[in-house]
Design an enzyme around this catalytic site. Structure first.
Site, short mmCIF file in Angstrom:
data_model
loop_
_atom_site.label_atom_id
_atom_site.label_comp_id
_atom_site.label_asym_id
_atom_site.label_seq_id
_atom_site.Cartn_x
_atom_site.Cartn_y
_atom_site.Cartn_z
N HIS A 34 -3.98 -1.80 -7.11
CA HIS A 34 -3.07 -0.77 -7.59
C HIS A 34 -3.94 0.38 -8.10
O HIS A 34 -4.87 0.16 -8.88
CB HIS A 34 -2.20 -1.32 -8.72
CG HIS A 34 -1.43 -2.54 -8.33
ND1 HIS A 34 -0.07 -2.56 -8.20
CD2 HIS A 34 -1.84 -3.80 -8.02
CE1 HIS A 34 0.33 -3.76 -7.83
NE2 HIS A 34 -0.74 -4.53 -7.72
N ASP A 68 0.82 -1.22 0.00
CA ASP A 68 0.00 0.00 0.00
C ASP A 68 0.85 1.26 0.00
O ASP A 68 0.50 2.27 0.61
CB ASP A 68 -0.95 0.01 1.20
CG ASP A 68 -1.86 -1.20 1.23
OD1 ASP A 68 -2.41 -1.54 0.17
OD2 ASP A 68 -2.01 -1.81 2.30
#
Length: 336
Positions: free
Chosen positions: A43, A13
């Protein structure tokens, strides 16, 4: 040597997709290749006009019109997600998957969803990636070449990318998740993913010869985060996140991310040891200091961010070449 690998230092992340897309655009890469375990990581990239990229199977590096997208043979493929994403973003003429990639089936997803250990103790997103990889290891998984719907999207990715590199043409490989979630390297097992998430693992997923690796960009989140189970050094409370206005939610599950007050230097030093980076991208600088939100010039970086850049470089011996400062794709300071 012409390949650049983009990997995460911590628990994911960190904005790897954005950094990979920025790098592929800057280099006018001929290929941007997705490495990693499967569809268990999201993503995302956001643009000022309100548009966005949100993927689970594809890498994000198609902003340059000449860049082709590839999925490596070591990445588990969910045909439904792959086909949905290429049609959503009109990439049918640019996206291909290696013919040997293992297939994630609905049965794999259902198997993981029923597994109380995975969902509860590990905090898995239960995408079916691990179950598919287990079947692959046991040599009973189907491969991309076995799926009729994928016939027009098959490629020999290792041959393509190694040939491109031999010709001196740049490629970018985008990994997923994070170094400290690596199956065989994490100290937090079983709170990890189903494979390693290092630079060498990314090259292996894509079938890239080590001789072609030019750069490894280690993405370091200025305020590290973690989703699911497992320890997070210097973890802050949800109330502190709210007070600072830096709460985050996962792209895949929507779960709230746990966040740390600062970087664990021991974890960063280990990530550097395992990945051998040539550059560091420092992301989420605006979560460290909101005064830098959206700045795009070195002169606008504040003392807290400049100090962290100095400290990261001093601790690792690796130059910080990118400082990411906000939500939008353009919120990047190129320090190279």
């Amino acid at each position: 040597m012409c390949a650049t690998l983009v990997v995460d230092a911590f628990w994911g992340d960190s904005g790897k997709g954005k950094i990979a897309a920025f790098t592929a655009l800057k280099q006018e890469a001929v290929f941007c290749v997705r490495a990693g375990t499967g569809t268990n990581a999201g993503h995302s990239i956001y643009f000022e006009d309100g548009s966005e990229i949100r993927t689970h199977q594809l890498c994000c590096g198609w902003l340059h019109p000449c860049t082709q997208l590839r999925i490596g043979s070591g990445v588990a493929l969910d045909p439904e997600i792959f086909l949905r994403e290429i049609h959503r973003y009109k990439l049918a003429d640019r996206a291909r998957v290696d013919m040997r990639s293992p297939i994630i089936t609905p049965e794999h997803r259902a198997l993981e969803a029923r597994d109380l250990h995975l969902a509860g103790n590990v905090g898995s997103v239960c995408s079916g990636s691990g179950a598919a990889r287990a079947d692959f290891v046991m040599r009973r998984a189907r491969q991309a070449r076995d799926i009729p719907e994928l016939t027009d999207f098959l490629a020999d990715v290792p041959r393509e990318i190694n040939t491109a590199c031999a010709q001196g043409r740049p490629i970018v490989i985008e990994s997923s998740q994070g170094t400290h979630l690596s199956l065989a390297l994490s100290r937090d097992y079983p709170c990890c993913t189903s494979d390693n998430c290092t630079a060498v693992a990314a090259a292996d997923d894509a079938g890239l010869s080590w001789r072609h690796i030019k750069d490894v960009i280690l993405v370091v989140k200025a305020v590290p985060s973690r989703v699911g189970a497992g320890p997070l050094p210097f973890e802050m409370s949800s109330a502190e996140q709210d007070r600072r206005g830096i709460r985050e939610y996962g792209v895949t599950t929507g779960r709230r991310r746990r966040k740390a007050r600062r970087i664990s230097w021991g974890h960063l030093e280990e990530a550097v040891m395992l990945n051998g980076p040539t550059q560091i991208a420092l992301t989420f600088c605006d979560h460290l200091d909101p005064e830098v939100r959206g700045v795009r010039a070195r002169a606008a970086l504040t003392d807290p961010v400049l100090k962290l850049i100095h400290d990261v470089e001093a601790r690792t011996g690796v130059p910080v070449t990118i400082a990411e400062t906000g939500k939008y794709f353009g919120d990047i300071v190129d320090l190279s």
